[in-house]
Design a protein around this motif. Structure first.
Motif, PDB file in Angstrom:
ATOM      1  N   UNK A 214       0.843  -1.203   0.000  1.00 34.95           N
ATOM      2  CA  UNK A 214       0.000   0.000   0.000  1.00 34.95           C
ATOM      3  C   UNK A 214       0.880   1.257   0.000  1.00 34.95           C
ATOM      4  N   UNK A 215       1.941   1.252   0.805  1.00 33.61           N
ATOM      5  CA  UNK A 215       2.861   2.399   0.820  1.00 33.61           C
ATOM      6  C   UNK A 215       3.631   2.503  -0.494  1.00 33.61           C
ATOM      7  N   UNK A 216       3.951   1.354  -1.087  1.00 39.77           N
ATOM      8  CA  UNK A 216       4.633   1.349  -2.382  1.00 39.77           C
ATOM      9  C   UNK A 216       3.752   1.955  -3.463  1.00 39.77           C
ATOM     10  N   UNK A 217       2.463   1.627  -3.424  1.00 37.60           N
ATOM     11  CA  UNK A 217       1.534   2.200  -4.401  1.00 37.60           C
ATOM     12  C   UNK A 217       1.459   3.713  -4.236  1.00 37.60           C
ATOM     13  N   UNK A 218       1.456   4.154  -2.983  1.00 39.16           N
ATOM     14  CA  UNK A 218       1.461   5.595  -2.724  1.00 39.16           C
ATOM     15  C   UNK A 218       2.737   6.224  -3.281  1.00 39.16           C
ATOM     16  N   UNK A 219       3.871   5.567  -3.049  1.00 44.74           N
ATOM     17  CA  UNK A 219       5.153   6.112  -3.502  1.00 44.74           C
ATOM     18  C   UNK A 219       5.179   6.255  -5.021  1.00 44.74           C
ATOM     19  N   UNK A 220       4.622   5.266  -5.731  1.00 41.43           N
ATOM     20  CA  UNK A 220       4.587   5.332  -7.195  1.00 41.43           C
ATOM     21  C   UNK A 220       3.672   6.476  -7.644  1.00 41.43           C
ATOM     22  N   UNK A 221       2.518   6.610  -6.985  1.00 42.23           N
ATOM     23  CA  UNK A 221       1.539   7.624  -7.408  1.00 42.23           C
ATOM     24  C   UNK A 221       2.020   9.045  -7.113  1.00 42.23           C
ATOM     25  N   UNK A 222       2.709   9.227  -5.983  1.00 42.82           N
ATOM     26  CA  UNK A 222       3.061  10.591  -5.550  1.00 42.82           C
ATOM     27  C   UNK A 222       4.559  10.864  -5.574  1.00 42.82           C
ATOM     28  N   UNK A 223       5.353   9.900  -6.063  1.00 39.44           N
ATOM     29  CA  UNK A 223       6.822  10.063  -6.084  1.00 39.44           C
ATOM     30  C   UNK A 223       7.347  10.507  -4.718  1.00 39.44           C
ATOM     31  N   UNK A 224       6.924   9.785  -3.700  1.00 40.70           N
ATOM     32  CA  UNK A 224       7.352  10.146  -2.346  1.00 40.70           C
ATOM     33  C   UNK A 224       8.011   8.932  -1.710  1.00 40.70           C
ATOM     34  N   UNK A 225       9.149   9.143  -1.072  1.00 40.07           N
ATOM     35  CA  UNK A 225       9.889   8.027  -0.472  1.00 40.07           C
ATOM     36  C   UNK A 225       9.751   8.062   1.048  1.00 40.07           C
ATOM     37  N   UNK A 226       9.044   7.086   1.643  1.00 36.85           N
ATOM     38  CA  UNK A 226       8.857   7.122   3.104  1.00 36.85           C
ATOM     39  C   UNK A 226      10.022   6.508   3.887  1.00 36.85           C
ATOM     40  N   UNK A 227      11.035   5.962   3.190  1.00 34.81           N
ATOM     41  CA  UNK A 227      12.113   5.265   3.910  1.00 34.81           C
ATOM     42  C   UNK A 227      12.774   6.115   5.006  1.00 34.81           C
TER      43      UNK A 227
ATOM     44  N   UNK B 158       7.192  -1.747  -2.645  1.00 36.23           N
ATOM     45  CA  UNK B 158       7.468  -0.768  -3.688  1.00 36.23           C
ATOM     46  C   UNK B 158       7.904  -1.468  -4.973  1.00 36.23           C
ATOM     47  N   UNK B 159       8.696  -2.543  -4.829  1.00 36.29           N
ATOM     48  CA  UNK B 159       9.163  -3.267  -6.014  1.00 36.29           C
ATOM     49  C   UNK B 159       7.971  -3.814  -6.799  1.00 36.29           C
ATOM     50  N   UNK B 160       6.976  -4.359  -6.093  1.00 31.57           N
ATOM     51  CA  UNK B 160       5.779  -4.883  -6.779  1.00 31.57           C
ATOM     52  C   UNK B 160       5.018  -3.737  -7.451  1.00 31.57           C
ATOM     53  N   UNK B 161       4.816  -2.648  -6.699  1.00 28.67           N
ATOM     54  CA  UNK B 161       4.055  -1.509  -7.247  1.00 28.67           C
ATOM     55  C   UNK B 161       4.766  -0.916  -8.456  1.00 28.67           C
TER      56      UNK B 161
END
Ligand SMILES: [Zn+2]
Ligand SMILES: [Zn+2]
Length: 310
Positions: A187-200, A216-219
């Motif tokens: 779910x966080x990976x999907x967000x990262x792809x959609x908004x180009x945001x890195x939560x690491x 993130x790899x799957x997304x």
């Protein structure tokens, strides 16, 4: 834009055999629900996550006022007008971290299990989950659906503390929320792809960091796979092979494409025209296009431009 006939549908239900909270399909459906019920413009208002300092009760601050400050920050982030949250700490049954009394807005009462008095770092995570229930109620969505609640929290930028509460050590496992670590990371990976945001940078737990990286790899793979024109060469080769196999079967007189040519990425159906169905990598709506077409489509659900080479 092209004039090929595009059809849309709801994404597939949960994969059979997976326990609740452990299937990526549940996350896909929840993201689809968000776009469908909130509109893409509303979803895009949440392109920045809540900052760590806003969602952390500091060691040096008063427990109650610090907890109220975090609750208020969550209400502000989720743009809940006039909403006020009162938090109390109280003993709860084992396995329960918190609860919110819904249906009482705009003044809500959140209870947090008293063990969190000594576990300040996770108070923000408990509140993020409970305030997201309020968000779903405010938007007339299925507010008692725990999977939708956690996915909404993750996707709209308040859920990363929940994944950060996932920790394993030799003698204990801690985990808040109803999504398993892989589904939360996705779910966080999907967000990262959609908004180009890195939560690491905000994730402190080793388990959370690893779940996020895998998710993130799957997304990201979903964003770069056939039939999208941007597919990587391996994905494109697999797609061409699957399509050739389907065509051979249809040429030999099969009534419909063979199930073996299905994958969790795409599925073929129909005969004339033969169509391919796949999930939009942003909103998860199922998109169906005739094969052997090149089309730039604007996803009806989320507005994303998708260059497709079917
Ligand atoms: Zn809940
Ligand atoms: Zn879409």
């Amino acid at each position: 834009m092209s004039d090929v006939e595009v059809r849309y549908g709801a994404p597939a239900p949960r994969t059979p055999g997976n326990d609740r909270g452990w299937s990526l399909d549940e996350v896909r459906r929840a993201i689809y629900t968000l776009y469908r019920r909130l509109s893409p413009d509303t979803v895009h208002e949440f392109s920045a996550s809540i900052p760590a300092e806003d969602v952390t009760v500091r060691r040096d601050e008063d427990l109650i006022s610090g907890t109220q400050r975090v609750a208020h920050a969550l209400v502000e982030h989720l743009r809940l007008p006039d909403t006020r949250i009162t938090v109390t700490f109280t003993p709860m049954p084992p396995g329960r971290a918190g609860r919110v009394l819904l249906g009482t807005g705009p003044q809500y009462s959140v209870e947090i299990d008293s063990t969190f008095v000594g576990r300040r770092r996770d108070i923000g995570a408990v509140l993020a989950h409970e305030v997201t229930h309020v968000f779903l109620e405010y938007h007339h969505m299925r507010y008692e659906d725990e999977i939708l609640t956690d996915t909404t929290a993750a996707y709209l930028g308040v859920g990363w503390p929940l994944l950060d509460s996932h920790r394993t050590a030799a003698y204990y496992t801690e985990r808040l929320g109803y999504l398993g670590s892989p589904a939360f990371g996705y779910a966080l990976g999907r967000r990262a792809v959609a908004f180009s945001e890195d939560p690491l940078p905000w994730l402190t737990s080793t388990d959370a960091r690893s779940a996020y990286r895998s998710g993130y790899a799957v997304a990201y793979q979903e964003w770069t796979q056939a039939p999208l024109a941007s597919a990587d060469p391996a994905s494109r080769r697999r797609y061409d092979k699957d399509l050739a196999q389907v065509r051979r079967r249809l040429d030999r007189g099969a009534a419909r494409p063979h199930a073996a040519a299905k994958s969790d990425r795409y599925a073929f159906s129909g005969r004339s025209p033969l169509r391919v169905t796949f999930n939009c990598p942003i909103c998860s709506v199922r998109i169906s296009l005739p094969v052997a077409s090149r089309a730039e489509i604007c996803c009806q659900m989320c507005g994303t431009l998708l260059d497709c080479d079917t």
